[in-house]
Write a protein that holds these residues in place. Sequence first.
Motif, mmCIF file in Angstrom:
data_model
loop_
_atom_site.group_PDB
_atom_site.id
_atom_site.type_symbol
_atom_site.label_atom_id
_atom_site.label_comp_id
_atom_site.label_asym_id
_atom_site.label_seq_id
_atom_site.Cartn_x
_atom_site.Cartn_y
_atom_site.Cartn_z
ATOM 1 N N SER A 94 -14.815 0.917 -2.193
ATOM 2 C CA SER A 94 -15.831 1.756 -1.570
ATOM 3 C C SER A 94 -16.311 2.851 -2.513
ATOM 4 N N ARG A 95 -15.401 3.449 -3.252
ATOM 5 C CA ARG A 95 -15.789 4.448 -4.254
ATOM 6 C C ARG A 95 -16.810 3.868 -5.225
ATOM 7 N N THR A 96 -16.522 2.644 -5.660
ATOM 8 C CA THR A 96 -17.396 1.984 -6.630
ATOM 9 C C THR A 96 -18.765 1.709 -6.031
ATOM 10 N N LEU A 97 -18.784 1.217 -4.794
ATOM 11 C CA LEU A 97 -20.062 0.973 -4.119
ATOM 12 C C LEU A 97 -20.837 2.269 -3.927
ATOM 13 N N CYS A 98 -20.137 3.312 -3.514
ATOM 14 C CA CYS A 98 -20.798 4.592 -3.284
ATOM 15 C C CYS A 98 -21.472 5.084 -4.560
ATOM 16 N N ALA A 99 -20.756 5.013 -5.673
ATOM 17 C CA ALA A 99 -21.350 5.437 -6.949
ATOM 18 C C ALA A 99 -22.535 4.555 -7.315
ATOM 19 N N GLY A 100 -22.401 3.258 -7.099
ATOM 20 C CA GLY A 100 -23.476 2.339 -7.435
ATOM 21 C C GLY A 100 -24.733 2.564 -6.617
ATOM 22 N N PHE A 101 -24.567 2.881 -5.319
ATOM 23 C CA PHE A 101 -25.737 3.170 -4.480
ATOM 24 C C PHE A 101 -26.377 4.495 -4.867
ATOM 25 N N ASN A 102 -25.576 5.537 -5.050
ATOM 26 C CA ASN A 102 -26.145 6.839 -5.388
ATOM 27 C C ASN A 102 -26.857 6.813 -6.731
ATOM 28 N N ARG A 103 -26.302 6.086 -7.693
ATOM 29 C CA ARG A 103 -26.887 6.014 -9.034
ATOM 30 C C ARG A 103 -27.859 4.858 -9.184
ATOM 31 N N SER A 104 -28.003 4.051 -8.159
ATOM 32 C CA SER A 104 -28.887 2.875 -8.133
ATOM 33 C C SER A 104 -28.651 1.952 -9.334
ATOM 34 N N THR A 105 -27.379 1.569 -9.514
ATOM 35 C CA THR A 105 -27.042 0.633 -10.596
ATOM 36 C C THR A 105 -26.699 -0.763 -10.075
ATOM 37 N N LEU A 106 -26.678 -0.957 -8.768
ATOM 38 C CA LEU A 106 -26.187 -2.222 -8.217
ATOM 39 C C LEU A 106 -27.129 -3.398 -8.469
ATOM 40 N N LEU A 107 -28.404 -3.120 -8.671
ATOM 41 C CA LEU A 107 -29.352 -4.206 -8.931
ATOM 42 C C LEU A 107 -29.430 -4.563 -10.409
ATOM 43 N N VAL A 108 -29.117 -3.631 -11.270
ATOM 44 C CA VAL A 108 -29.248 -3.887 -12.708
ATOM 45 C C VAL A 108 -27.970 -4.427 -13.325
ATOM 46 N N ASN A 109 -26.858 -4.336 -12.601
ATOM 47 C CA ASN A 109 -25.587 -4.786 -13.162
ATOM 48 C C ASN A 109 -24.688 -5.313 -12.043
ATOM 49 N N PRO A 110 -24.380 -6.609 -12.030
ATOM 50 C CA PRO A 110 -23.499 -7.162 -11.005
ATOM 51 C C PRO A 110 -22.024 -6.914 -11.286
ATOM 52 N N ASN A 111 -21.734 -6.188 -12.375
ATOM 53 C CA ASN A 111 -20.362 -5.812 -12.701
ATOM 54 C C ASN A 111 -20.229 -4.301 -12.561
ATOM 55 N N GLN A 112 -19.436 -3.884 -11.600
ATOM 56 C CA GLN A 112 -19.330 -2.466 -11.268
ATOM 57 C C GLN A 112 -17.872 -2.005 -11.364
ATOM 58 N N PRO A 113 -17.632 -0.709 -11.665
ATOM 59 C CA PRO A 113 -18.653 0.312 -11.836
ATOM 60 C C PRO A 113 -19.392 0.186 -13.166
ATOM 61 N N ASP A 114 -20.652 0.524 -13.133
ATOM 62 C CA ASP A 114 -21.473 0.582 -14.332
ATOM 63 C C ASP A 114 -21.342 1.997 -14.883
ATOM 64 N N THR A 115 -20.781 2.134 -16.069
ATOM 65 C CA THR A 115 -20.600 3.453 -16.675
ATOM 66 C C THR A 115 -21.620 3.730 -17.775
ATOM 67 N N TYR A 165 -29.805 6.106 -11.984
ATOM 68 C CA TYR A 165 -30.949 6.742 -11.314
ATOM 69 C C TYR A 165 -32.293 6.214 -11.804
ATOM 70 N N ARG A 166 -32.338 4.958 -12.262
ATOM 71 C CA ARG A 166 -33.573 4.412 -12.813
ATOM 72 C C ARG A 166 -34.496 3.855 -11.735
ATOM 73 N N ASP A 167 -33.947 3.496 -10.590
ATOM 74 C CA ASP A 167 -34.773 2.938 -9.521
ATOM 75 C C ASP A 167 -35.563 4.067 -8.851
ATOM 76 N N ALA A 168 -36.729 3.723 -8.317
ATOM 77 C CA ALA A 168 -37.536 4.727 -7.609
ATOM 78 C C ALA A 168 -36.823 5.225 -6.361
ATOM 79 N N VAL A 169 -35.946 4.375 -5.786
ATOM 80 C CA VAL A 169 -35.160 4.764 -4.614
ATOM 81 C C VAL A 169 -33.751 5.060 -5.111
ATOM 82 N N THR A 170 -33.389 6.329 -5.086
ATOM 83 C CA THR A 170 -32.094 6.739 -5.632
ATOM 84 C C THR A 170 -31.747 8.098 -5.059
ATOM 85 N N ASN A 171 -30.603 8.627 -5.438
ATOM 86 C CA ASN A 171 -30.234 9.984 -5.057
ATOM 87 C C ASN A 171 -30.888 10.941 -6.054
#
Length: 399
Positions: free
Chosen positions: A320-341, A347-353
């Motif tokens: 869950s920690r990993t998912l939370c970071a991925g959603f807030n930083r919007s890295t889940l679409l650009v990298n299927p291997n998480q966490p993306d460091t 924060y590259r997506d237009a929809v992000t924190n």
Amino acid sequence: MLAGLKHRLLATAAAAALLGALLAFATPAPAPAAVPATIPLKITNNSGRGEPVYVYNLGTLLATGQQGWSDANGTFHPWPAGGNPPTPAPDASIPGPAAGQSKTIRIPKFSGRVYFSYGQKLVFRLTTGGLVQPAVQNPSDPNRTIFFNWSEYTLNDSGLWLNSTQVDMFSAPYAVGVQRSDGSVSSTGHLKPGGYNGFFNALRGQPGGWANLIQTRSDGTVLRALSPGYGLETGALPASVMDDYVNRVWQKYTTTTLTVTPFADQPGTKYYGRVSGGVMNFTNSAGAVVTSFQKPDADSIFGCHKRLDAPNDAVRGPISRTLCAGFNRSTLLVNPNQPDTTTANFYRDAVTNHYARKIHAQMADGKAYAFAFDDVGHQESLVHDGSPRQAYLTLDPLN
């Protein structure tokens, strides 16, 4: 664990230094220095503001589990019984340093907060359940018009963890530091030159309701920006603010596997996520389902709770920690291997924190605690030492 946040800070014992061969034969190697009952906290006022500063050290005394406050000498005082409605708490304020000056107090083995306010003392009350912390997302909170902030820390037998946090709000700027046993100093939390105004200007320019996070006094004086989780609570941000990104993530992982490797020191521990029937199920290497997540809403994402709850366990919490970071930083679409460091992906997506994005952009070292699990990938503004000589809190200018 730092009070008020969902961080899981793990203490590690300092390794004893090896002596020279001849000395080692003559005498046993010294044990690591014990952490004393209190350590000095040097508070420096570089704010340039003329108002008096008030400091508070509030928390849980780790030796007993009692809640209370510490005076300038590091002496613990338990809170008296509260009431319903809440009753006024004892005045725990410590006069802080004037502009351009420093003051050193002592902090005990607490898990707690060091608050500081400008111009006015903070209002604390006690209920039957303990201390009522300031909640400035509530317009009727008595601290709503006071300019203040806080740092969180844990001091225990394993050392000091001290952070600069923006999890709840971005307000009066400050940095934290620690002097290590060898005399070196580590610090974090300073803004870039112009970073304070730069953050608020950037937030004002972000469409979609993000400017509504800013709170001001009636005369227009900027007091703070609320975190986006509180922005949802107050109606400053629409509840749908993250929906488009979440929908795209859920769509992607109906046909792609999301691989989570939650422990940097355990690269062989992996979990595999796929969305089926609207639910993201995670399996282990044997193919057994170990935990599942309903599609999260913005509140779950910004707060890293509810549908992204993270218990302090070995499986669901780390995923869950990993998912939370991925959603807030919007890295889940650009990298299927998480966490993306890879911070270039953050924060590259237009929809992000955007709150977190703009805070990190203004930090001198890029580090911040802009959401609860910003420590995933070591992006947090935290100092730690197993044998601290001294801690530092520096009140920075508003520019």
